[in-house]
Design a protein around this motif. Sequence first.
Motif, PDB file in Angstrom:
ATOM      1  N   GLU A 185       5.966   4.118   0.748  1.00  0.00           N
ATOM      2  CA  GLU A 185       6.774   5.363   1.044  1.00  0.00           C
ATOM      3  C   GLU A 185       7.784   5.182   2.201  1.00  0.00           C
ATOM      4  O   GLU A 185       9.192   5.555   1.996  1.00  0.00           O
ATOM      5  CB  GLU A 185       5.869   6.333   1.667  1.00  0.00           C
ATOM      6  CG  GLU A 185       5.165   7.153   0.494  1.00  0.00           C
ATOM      7  CD  GLU A 185       4.042   7.946   0.723  1.00  0.00           C
ATOM      8  OE1 GLU A 185       3.630   8.387   1.884  1.00  0.00           O
ATOM      9  OE2 GLU A 185       3.226   8.286  -0.229  1.00  0.00           O
ATOM     10  N   ALA A 186       7.526   4.120   2.943  1.00  0.00           N
ATOM     11  CA  ALA A 186       8.287   3.617   3.987  1.00  0.00           C
ATOM     12  C   ALA A 186       9.638   2.796   3.506  1.00  0.00           C
ATOM     13  O   ALA A 186      10.713   3.070   3.976  1.00  0.00           O
ATOM     14  CB  ALA A 186       7.599   2.719   5.046  1.00  0.00           C
TER      15      ALA A 186
ATOM     16  N   ASP B 295       0.782  -1.268  -0.066  1.00  0.00           N
ATOM     17  CA  ASP B 295       0.066  -0.020   0.085  1.00  0.00           C
ATOM     18  C   ASP B 295       1.059   1.106   0.096  1.00  0.00           C
ATOM     19  O   ASP B 295       2.290   1.298   0.308  1.00  0.00           O
ATOM     20  CB  ASP B 295      -0.976   0.025   1.209  1.00  0.00           C
ATOM     21  CG  ASP B 295      -0.380   0.102   2.502  1.00  0.00           C
ATOM     22  OD1 ASP B 295       0.683   0.546   2.625  1.00  0.00           O
ATOM     23  OD2 ASP B 295      -0.888  -0.704   3.411  1.00  0.00           O
ATOM     24  N   GLN B 296       0.264   2.157  -0.371  1.00  0.00           N
ATOM     25  CA  GLN B 296       1.169   3.625  -0.356  1.00  0.00           C
ATOM     26  C   GLN B 296       1.950   4.005   0.936  1.00  0.00           C
ATOM     27  O   GLN B 296       3.091   4.382   0.735  1.00  0.00           O
ATOM     28  CB  GLN B 296      -0.126   4.862  -0.594  1.00  0.00           C
ATOM     29  CG  GLN B 296       0.265   6.231  -0.973  1.00  0.00           C
ATOM     30  CD  GLN B 296       1.017   6.082  -2.312  1.00  0.00           C
ATOM     31  OE1 GLN B 296       0.582   5.277  -3.215  1.00  0.00           O
ATOM     32  NE2 GLN B 296       2.077   6.953  -2.712  1.00  0.00           N
ATOM     33  N   GLU B 297       1.317   3.797   2.197  1.00  0.00           N
ATOM     34  CA  GLU B 297       2.206   4.177   3.051  1.00  0.00           C
ATOM     35  C   GLU B 297       3.448   3.469   3.281  1.00  0.00           C
ATOM     36  O   GLU B 297       4.301   3.890   3.465  1.00  0.00           O
ATOM     37  CB  GLU B 297       1.211   3.823   4.402  1.00  0.00           C
ATOM     38  CG  GLU B 297       1.480   4.571   5.613  1.00  0.00           C
ATOM     39  CD  GLU B 297       0.864   4.356   6.958  1.00  0.00           C
ATOM     40  OE1 GLU B 297       1.401   4.211   8.048  1.00  0.00           O
ATOM     41  OE2 GLU B 297      -0.314   3.910   6.812  1.00  0.00           O
ATOM     42  N   ALA B 298       3.168   1.863   2.963  1.00  0.00           N
ATOM     43  CA  ALA B 298       4.475   1.005   2.973  1.00  0.00           C
ATOM     44  C   ALA B 298       5.358   1.311   2.077  1.00  0.00           C
ATOM     45  O   ALA B 298       6.382   1.208   2.246  1.00  0.00           O
ATOM     46  CB  ALA B 298       3.932  -0.394   2.924  1.00  0.00           C
TER      47      ALA B 298
END
Length: 323
Positions: free
Chosen positions: A269-270, A264-267
């Motif tokens: 970016e991480a 997903d987007q958050e992961a």
Amino acid sequence: MTDTEPAAAVREIADSIATMEIRGAATIASAAAEALAVQARAAAGGGETASDPSAFRTSIRSAARTLRETRPTAVSLPNALRYVLQRMEGDSVDALRRSVVDASEAFVRQLDRAQEDLGRVGANRLTDGDTVMTHCHSTDALACIEAAVEQGKSISAVVKETRPRQQGHITAEQLRDAGVPVTLIVDSAARRYLDEVDHVLVGADSIAADGGVINKIGTSGLAVNARERGVPIMTAAQTIKLHPETLTGHTVEIEMRDESEVIDQEAREAVGEIAVENPAFDVTPPRYMDAIVTEQGQFPPESIVTLMRELFGEGAVEPWEEP
Ligand SMILES: O=C(COP(=O)(O)O)[C@H](O)[C@H](O)COP(=O)(O)O
């Protein structure tokens, strides 16, 4: 948009196939055949195509190309389009429309009948009290378990969740509804549970002339593990899964899907700058597959080429291309 381009309803069906709202090789095939009937009715209903047989034919071919381009791996899709297009005939738009609608309906009826016949063949391989491990969601594979249950056999299932789209959840629900006790596991637990199962049962998106089975990513690893554990593995696949182009040495294209299905987007970016790949299918070599179950009986994978030659001659035609 010209009159010979696909109708909006056909483009919607194509989008639903591409985004996997409509998914699974058999379901995609019947949706594609039905979409050609939708196009035939729309094209005969008004505009330039309504009175011009050649414009009508162009519009059907164009709809077929749009459908063909949605997903590359399940050969049932082009095989469905071939079935309908090869039966498109007539000198008037009315006759052409009727031939396309009739062929589409005949194809869907044949598909349903084939799945029932295949289910009975596959059920004969299952014994009362057996536990079956499944991967992904295959209506052909489920037909075998459902037929065995109808024969009065008590069958349990270990269902792999099937990352990244978790089609195993659909399998689990449908088996539960059929009265089959289900244990859902993550994909990486499969080898541990192989000692507790009597069969592995999978579907197919395509079957190559050398008997290679192209199915949801993870099938080949499961097959190798099943062989190592001595658990028989079968593929349930109607003959529309046989890939005619492989008769002439072509390989089956493996669909690469978007990375957003994996992370997903958050992961994303991480983790930053790493590559993410998402192949949707893999190829199980014939030596790791015990049987291919079709509506015409069961076959050792290496002998499937004989059936393919009977059905397709020496290769494939592409009736959606303009002559
Ligand atoms: O790999 C999948 C579905 O992949 P996806 O979810 O990416 O379409 C299924 O095992 C085959 O299509 C057979 O299904 P069926 O037996 O219903 O034709």
